[in-house]
Scaffold this motif. Structure first.
Motif, PDB file in Angstrom:
ATOM      1  N   GLY A  47       0.801  -1.221   0.000  1.00  0.00           N
ATOM      2  CA  GLY A  47       0.000   0.000   0.000  1.00  0.00           C
ATOM      3  C   GLY A  47       0.834   1.272   0.000  1.00  0.00           C
ATOM      4  O   GLY A  47       0.328   2.328   0.377  1.00  0.00           O
ATOM      5  N   LEU A  48       2.084   1.169  -0.406  1.00  0.00           N
ATOM      6  CA  LEU A  48       2.928   2.365  -0.485  1.00  0.00           C
ATOM      7  C   LEU A  48       2.514   3.197  -1.689  1.00  0.00           C
ATOM      8  O   LEU A  48       1.957   2.680  -2.646  1.00  0.00           O
ATOM      9  CB  LEU A  48       4.400   1.971  -0.598  1.00  0.00           C
ATOM     10  N   SER A  49       2.832   4.476  -1.648  1.00  0.00           N
ATOM     11  CA  SER A  49       2.534   5.334  -2.789  1.00  0.00           C
ATOM     12  C   SER A  49       3.771   6.122  -3.166  1.00  0.00           C
ATOM     13  O   SER A  49       4.692   6.286  -2.351  1.00  0.00           O
ATOM     14  CB  SER A  49       1.379   6.279  -2.462  1.00  0.00           C
ATOM     15  N   GLY A  50       3.823   6.601  -4.399  1.00  0.00           N
ATOM     16  CA  GLY A  50       4.932   7.410  -4.867  1.00  0.00           C
ATOM     17  C   GLY A  50       6.181   6.612  -5.193  1.00  0.00           C
ATOM     18  O   GLY A  50       7.267   7.175  -5.301  1.00  0.00           O
ATOM     19  N   TYR A  51       6.063   5.320  -5.375  1.00  0.00           N
ATOM     20  CA  TYR A  51       7.225   4.482  -5.614  1.00  0.00           C
ATOM     21  C   TYR A  51       7.581   4.332  -7.089  1.00  0.00           C
ATOM     22  O   TYR A  51       8.682   3.897  -7.426  1.00  0.00           O
ATOM     23  CB  TYR A  51       7.026   3.084  -5.005  1.00  0.00           C
ATOM     24  N   SER A  52       6.705   4.722  -7.988  1.00  0.00           N
ATOM     25  CA  SER A  52       6.923   4.451  -9.409  1.00  0.00           C
ATOM     26  C   SER A  52       8.124   5.181  -9.993  1.00  0.00           C
ATOM     27  O   SER A  52       8.739   4.704 -10.941  1.00  0.00           O
ATOM     28  CB  SER A  52       5.668   4.784 -10.220  1.00  0.00           C
ATOM     29  N   ARG A  53       8.509   6.315  -9.428  1.00  0.00           N
ATOM     30  CA  ARG A  53       9.630   7.088  -9.971  1.00  0.00           C
ATOM     31  C   ARG A  53      10.922   6.919  -9.168  1.00  0.00           C
ATOM     32  O   ARG A  53      11.921   7.552  -9.474  1.00  0.00           O
ATOM     33  CB  ARG A  53       9.266   8.569 -10.022  1.00  0.00           C
ATOM     34  N   LEU A  54      10.917   6.053  -8.168  1.00  0.00           N
ATOM     35  CA  LEU A  54      12.094   5.885  -7.318  1.00  0.00           C
ATOM     36  C   LEU A  54      13.147   5.009  -7.993  1.00  0.00           C
ATOM     37  O   LEU A  54      12.820   4.110  -8.762  1.00  0.00           O
ATOM     38  CB  LEU A  54      11.700   5.242  -5.987  1.00  0.00           C
ATOM     39  N   THR A  55      14.395   5.283  -7.667  1.00  0.00           N
ATOM     40  CA  THR A  55      15.472   4.403  -8.120  1.00  0.00           C
ATOM     41  C   THR A  55      15.387   3.108  -7.317  1.00  0.00           C
ATOM     42  O   THR A  55      14.712   3.040  -6.285  1.00  0.00           O
ATOM     43  CB  THR A  55      16.851   5.048  -7.889  1.00  0.00           C
ATOM     44  N   ASP A  57      17.606   1.701  -5.381  1.00  0.00           N
ATOM     45  CA  ASP A  57      18.104   1.870  -4.012  1.00  0.00           C
ATOM     46  C   ASP A  57      17.099   2.581  -3.121  1.00  0.00           C
ATOM     47  O   ASP A  57      16.885   2.194  -1.971  1.00  0.00           O
ATOM     48  CB  ASP A  57      19.426   2.647  -4.010  1.00  0.00           C
ATOM     49  N   LYS A  58      16.455   3.619  -3.641  1.00  0.00           N
ATOM     50  CA  LYS A  58      15.469   4.355  -2.844  1.00  0.00           C
ATOM     51  C   LYS A  58      14.218   3.502  -2.619  1.00  0.00           C
ATOM     52  O   LYS A  58      13.607   3.557  -1.557  1.00  0.00           O
ATOM     53  CB  LYS A  58      15.118   5.675  -3.515  1.00  0.00           C
ATOM     54  N   LEU A  59      13.843   2.714  -3.618  1.00  0.00           N
ATOM     55  CA  LEU A  59      12.694   1.815  -3.481  1.00  0.00           C
ATOM     56  C   LEU A  59      12.962   0.766  -2.402  1.00  0.00           C
ATOM     57  O   LEU A  59      12.105   0.497  -1.556  1.00  0.00           O
ATOM     58  CB  LEU A  59      12.402   1.147  -4.826  1.00  0.00           C
TER      59      LEU A  59
END
Length: 85
Positions: free
Chosen positions: A66-74, A76-78
């Motif tokens: 249910g996380l959001s805003g993950y589609s643009r993460l690298t 490592d950040k994901l």
């Protein structure tokens, strides 16, 4: 303030101080209260490191959680977001 859904409040607070998410800390604290801490400690399974997962697999897991805003993460950040959700 005590939470009636948490069965072992001290363990919950200790786990939160260690950096575990609320969900994980509650799950562990309640399992320890129900089955005993030593039984819960032995139960743990093996899971591959997120570093070995593909970006698509990581995004699928983020969606499951249910996380959001993950589609643009690298990658490592994901991985960091998944570990610290």
């Amino acid at each position: 303030m005590p939470n009636s859904s948490i069965k072992n409040e001290k363990l919950y607070e200790d786990l939160r101080r260690e950096g575990n998410s609320k969900e994980k800390a509650a799950r562990i604290a309640n399992a320890a209260a129900a089955r005993g801490a030593s039984a819960v400690g032995r139960k743990g399974g093996r899971s591959g490191s997120y570093d070995d997962w593909s970006v698509d697999e990581l995004k699928k897991r983020a969606k499951e959680l249910g996380l959001s805003g993950y589609s643009r993460l690298t990658k490592d950040k994901l991985i960091s977001e998944l570990r610290n959700h």
